[in-house]
Design a protein around this motif. Structure first.
Motif, PDB file in Angstrom:
ATOM      1  N   THR A  21      -3.257  -4.068   6.948  1.00 26.42           N
ATOM      2  CA  THR A  21      -3.580  -5.636   7.343  1.00 26.42           C
ATOM      3  C   THR A  21      -3.767  -6.353   6.129  1.00 26.42           C
ATOM      4  O   THR A  21      -3.552  -7.703   5.908  1.00 26.42           O
ATOM      5  CB  THR A  21      -4.362  -5.557   8.423  1.00 26.42           C
ATOM      6  OG1 THR A  21      -5.721  -5.060   8.071  1.00 26.42           O
ATOM      7  CG2 THR A  21      -3.816  -5.158   9.640  1.00 26.42           C
ATOM      8  N   ILE A  22      -4.861  -5.852   5.288  1.00 29.38           N
ATOM      9  CA  ILE A  22      -5.317  -6.558   4.111  1.00 29.38           C
ATOM     10  C   ILE A  22      -4.169  -6.608   3.052  1.00 29.38           C
ATOM     11  O   ILE A  22      -4.059  -7.754   2.629  1.00 29.38           O
ATOM     12  CB  ILE A  22      -6.710  -5.940   3.491  1.00 29.38           C
ATOM     13  CG1 ILE A  22      -7.588  -5.706   4.473  1.00 29.38           C
ATOM     14  CG2 ILE A  22      -6.886  -6.557   2.374  1.00 29.38           C
ATOM     15  CD1 ILE A  22      -7.944  -7.023   5.126  1.00 29.38           C
ATOM     16  N   ASP A  23      -3.350  -5.541   3.011  1.00 31.61           N
ATOM     17  CA  ASP A  23      -2.198  -5.865   1.741  1.00 31.61           C
ATOM     18  C   ASP A  23      -1.174  -6.890   2.385  1.00 31.61           C
ATOM     19  O   ASP A  23      -0.651  -7.782   1.765  1.00 31.61           O
ATOM     20  CB  ASP A  23      -1.514  -4.618   1.814  1.00 31.61           C
ATOM     21  CG  ASP A  23      -2.439  -3.436   1.092  1.00 31.61           C
ATOM     22  OD1 ASP A  23      -3.122  -3.922   0.213  1.00 31.61           O
ATOM     23  OD2 ASP A  23      -1.771  -2.251   1.055  1.00 31.61           O
ATOM     24  N   GLY A  24      -1.075  -7.065   3.794  1.00 24.67           N
ATOM     25  CA  GLY A  24      -0.291  -8.007   4.462  1.00 24.67           C
ATOM     26  C   GLY A  24      -1.115  -9.498   4.120  1.00 24.67           C
ATOM     27  O   GLY A  24      -0.219 -10.287   3.999  1.00 24.67           O
ATOM     28  N   ILE A  25      -2.247  -9.606   4.387  1.00 25.78           N
ATOM     29  CA  ILE A  25      -2.717 -10.693   3.825  1.00 25.78           C
ATOM     30  C   ILE A  25      -2.493 -11.194   2.603  1.00 25.78           C
ATOM     31  O   ILE A  25      -2.265 -12.348   2.070  1.00 25.78           O
ATOM     32  CB  ILE A  25      -4.475 -10.788   4.247  1.00 25.78           C
ATOM     33  CG1 ILE A  25      -4.506 -10.436   6.031  1.00 25.78           C
ATOM     34  CG2 ILE A  25      -5.097 -11.834   3.888  1.00 25.78           C
ATOM     35  CD1 ILE A  25      -5.867 -10.233   6.382  1.00 25.78           C
ATOM     36  N   ALA A  26      -2.792 -10.240   1.731  1.00 25.08           N
ATOM     37  CA  ALA A  26      -2.611 -10.499   0.214  1.00 25.08           C
ATOM     38  C   ALA A  26      -1.334 -10.921  -0.110  1.00 25.08           C
ATOM     39  O   ALA A  26      -0.919 -11.745  -0.918  1.00 25.08           O
ATOM     40  CB  ALA A  26      -2.989  -9.330  -0.468  1.00 25.08           C
ATOM     41  N   ILE A  46     -13.053  -2.861   4.349  1.00 24.20           N
ATOM     42  CA  ILE A  46     -12.187  -4.214   3.901  1.00 24.20           C
ATOM     43  C   ILE A  46     -12.669  -4.514   2.472  1.00 24.20           C
ATOM     44  O   ILE A  46     -11.597  -4.928   2.035  1.00 24.20           O
ATOM     45  CB  ILE A  46     -12.540  -5.272   5.090  1.00 24.20           C
ATOM     46  CG1 ILE A  46     -11.991  -4.680   6.400  1.00 24.20           C
ATOM     47  CG2 ILE A  46     -11.787  -6.589   4.510  1.00 24.20           C
ATOM     48  CD1 ILE A  46     -12.103  -5.434   7.545  1.00 24.20           C
ATOM     49  N   THR A  47     -13.710  -4.758   2.278  1.00 25.12           N
ATOM     50  CA  THR A  47     -14.168  -5.410   0.920  1.00 25.12           C
ATOM     51  C   THR A  47     -13.449  -4.683  -0.480  1.00 25.12           C
ATOM     52  O   THR A  47     -12.870  -5.809  -1.319  1.00 25.12           O
ATOM     53  CB  THR A  47     -15.610  -5.325   0.739  1.00 25.12           C
ATOM     54  OG1 THR A  47     -16.277  -6.158   1.778  1.00 25.12           O
ATOM     55  CG2 THR A  47     -16.095  -6.105  -0.488  1.00 25.12           C
ATOM     56  N   PRO A  48     -13.394  -3.523  -0.438  1.00 22.22           N
ATOM     57  CA  PRO A  48     -12.783  -2.755  -1.767  1.00 22.22           C
ATOM     58  C   PRO A  48     -11.344  -3.094  -1.959  1.00 22.22           C
ATOM     59  O   PRO A  48     -10.741  -3.146  -2.824  1.00 22.22           O
ATOM     60  CB  PRO A  48     -12.958  -1.492  -1.532  1.00 22.22           C
ATOM     61  CG  PRO A  48     -14.086  -1.329  -0.587  1.00 22.22           C
ATOM     62  CD  PRO A  48     -13.974  -2.450   0.149  1.00 22.22           C
ATOM     63  N   LEU A  49     -10.837  -3.378  -0.492  1.00 20.39           N
ATOM     64  CA  LEU A  49      -9.315  -3.791  -0.495  1.00 20.39           C
ATOM     65  C   LEU A  49      -8.775  -4.995  -0.666  1.00 20.39           C
ATOM     66  O   LEU A  49      -7.606  -5.231  -0.940  1.00 20.39           O
ATOM     67  CB  LEU A  49      -8.700  -3.352   1.138  1.00 20.39           C
ATOM     68  CG  LEU A  49      -8.884  -1.551   1.603  1.00 20.39           C
ATOM     69  CD1 LEU A  49      -8.564  -1.725   2.951  1.00 20.39           C
ATOM     70  CD2 LEU A  49      -8.162  -0.961   0.658  1.00 20.39           C
ATOM     71  N   ILE A  50      -9.623  -5.917  -0.421  1.00 21.06           N
ATOM     72  CA  ILE A  50      -9.306  -7.376  -0.588  1.00 21.06           C
ATOM     73  C   ILE A  50      -9.951  -7.956  -2.038  1.00 21.06           C
ATOM     74  O   ILE A  50      -9.398  -9.064  -2.358  1.00 21.06           O
ATOM     75  CB  ILE A  50     -10.092  -8.118   0.615  1.00 21.06           C
ATOM     76  CG1 ILE A  50      -9.007  -9.476   0.895  1.00 21.06           C
ATOM     77  CG2 ILE A  50     -11.422  -8.427   0.381  1.00 21.06           C
ATOM     78  CD1 ILE A  50      -9.579 -10.188   2.158  1.00 21.06           C
ATOM     79  N   GLU A  51     -10.840  -7.334  -2.641  1.00 23.25           N
ATOM     80  CA  GLU A  51     -11.437  -8.198  -3.805  1.00 23.25           C
ATOM     81  C   GLU A  51     -10.283  -8.531  -4.696  1.00 23.25           C
ATOM     82  O   GLU A  51      -9.428  -7.558  -5.108  1.00 23.25           O
ATOM     83  CB  GLU A  51     -12.467  -7.030  -4.373  1.00 23.25           C
ATOM     84  CG  GLU A  51     -13.650  -7.237  -3.777  1.00 23.25           C
ATOM     85  CD  GLU A  51     -14.868  -6.327  -4.115  1.00 23.25           C
ATOM     86  OE1 GLU A  51     -16.274  -6.588  -4.228  1.00 23.25           O
ATOM     87  OE2 GLU A  51     -14.736  -5.404  -4.932  1.00 23.25           O
TER      88      GLU A  51
END
Length: 334
Positions: A21-26, A46-51
């Protein structure tokens, strides 16, 4: 922030989440700086994935340790779900802090929790599950795909209005053309409910769409209509049949082109056409079922899709809000 489309994301639902989901958002964020993502889930994961992948002005994380599991029944999820990422993301839409909600999680739980939290649009008795299908010249909106096994003629008329409104929200430059899925194209074919629905739509004035009568299953992809209406039982069978057929064709074509030297040479000579064919049948391009009839839209991403499929579902969310779907339905429902 008031000009941004605010999407509430259940980051913990579906296979491979929250990374998917985070990769999709990015991926979605690269071309959509006018979207704000309200992300619900485990902040530590989530935080380490989205930073450094998304501008800090375009997202906020709302921490919760709990999530709805794929094995949960809808009742179990509803009973213990108030502290889950799914429930909290839906609450964000209920309180008007977000414009729309998306989850790749448990479908039954999502529908039940959505109905518990979000009121129905006035004069609509049942919500419907709709999705996009490709046709020869563009796209179809198809509904209902499983939310309602039994439907009255009023339900099918409502689905016609909701489906045409959804099509206009997603494709504002096109005309909605509605047909009822039936076992034949003649007026006398079908059960009493479908025939009664035909008569109501055929005699109804001031419709915001063109009513094209009946359509048979073998003509769903012709492109003569773009909104196909049926009950949830028939719609779900049609969906699964279409998905299975597309997978069968893709696998058989791949096998034929890789089994021998001639096949391999042929595939190399036709690589561009083959890639176009593969892309046309790629389910990730059509990912994102829409639960409509509620006062706020709810989008269900396929649990098994990858980040590209989830990104495409986010794009559906944005287009729904930009297309003013809810007001379109309210202006046409009676």
């Amino acid at each position: 922030m008031t000009d941004l489309v605010k999407i509430a994301v259940d980051a913990m639902g579906g296979d491979g989440s929250p990374k998917k989901t985070i990769d999709g958002i990015a991926h979605h964020h690269k071309e959509n700086k006018d979207v704000f993502y309200k992300i619900f889930g485990n902040k530590n994961e989530i935080t380490p994935l989205i930073e450094d992948k998304i501008l800090k002005d375009n997202y906020e994380i709302f921490h919760t340790d709990n999530s709805v599991k794929s094995t949960d029944s809808p009742l179990e999820a509803a009973k213990r779900g108030k502290d889950t990422s799914m429930w909290k993301s839906i609450e964000s839409v209920k309180s008007k802090e977000s414009d729309i909600v998306i989850s790749a999680g448990n479908t039954g739980a999502l529908l039940v929790i959505s109905k518990l939290n979000i009121k129905m649009i006035e004069n609509i008795d049942k919500p419907a599950l709709s999705a996009l299908w490709p046709n020869k010249i563009g796209m179809n909106v198809v509904l209902d795909l499983g939310a309602n096994i039994e439907c009255s003629s009023k339900n099918l008329v409502d689905f016609s209005i909701m489906g045409s409104s959804l099509y206009k929200a997603l494709f504002p430059n096109d005309t909605s053309k509605v047909a009822l899925l039936n076992i034949g194209s003649e007026e006398i074919k079908g059960n009493e409910i479908i025939k009664e629905t035909f008569q109501i739509l055929n005699n109804k004035k001031n419709l915001d769409f063109e009513f094209k009568g009946y359509i048979e299953g073998n003509h769903l992809m012709d492109g003569d209509v773009n909104v196909i209406v049926t009950d949830g039982f028939t719609g779900n069978v049609a969906l699964k049949t279409a998905e299975g057929t597309a997978n069968f064709i893709t696998q058989e074509l791949k096998k034929a082109l890789t089994n021998n030297l001639i096949g391999k040479i042929s595939s190399l000579l036709n690589i561009k056409n083959l890639n176009n064919f593969k892309k046309r049948l790629d389910p990730r391009l059509y990912n994102g079922a829409i639960f409509i009839g509620l006062d706020s839209p709810v989008v269900k991403s396929h649990g098994g899709t990858d980040y590209l499929g989830f990104s495409n579902s986010l794009d559906v969310c944005k287009r729904i809000i930009k297309g003013d779907l809810i007001n379109k339905i309210k202006n046409n429902i009676t």
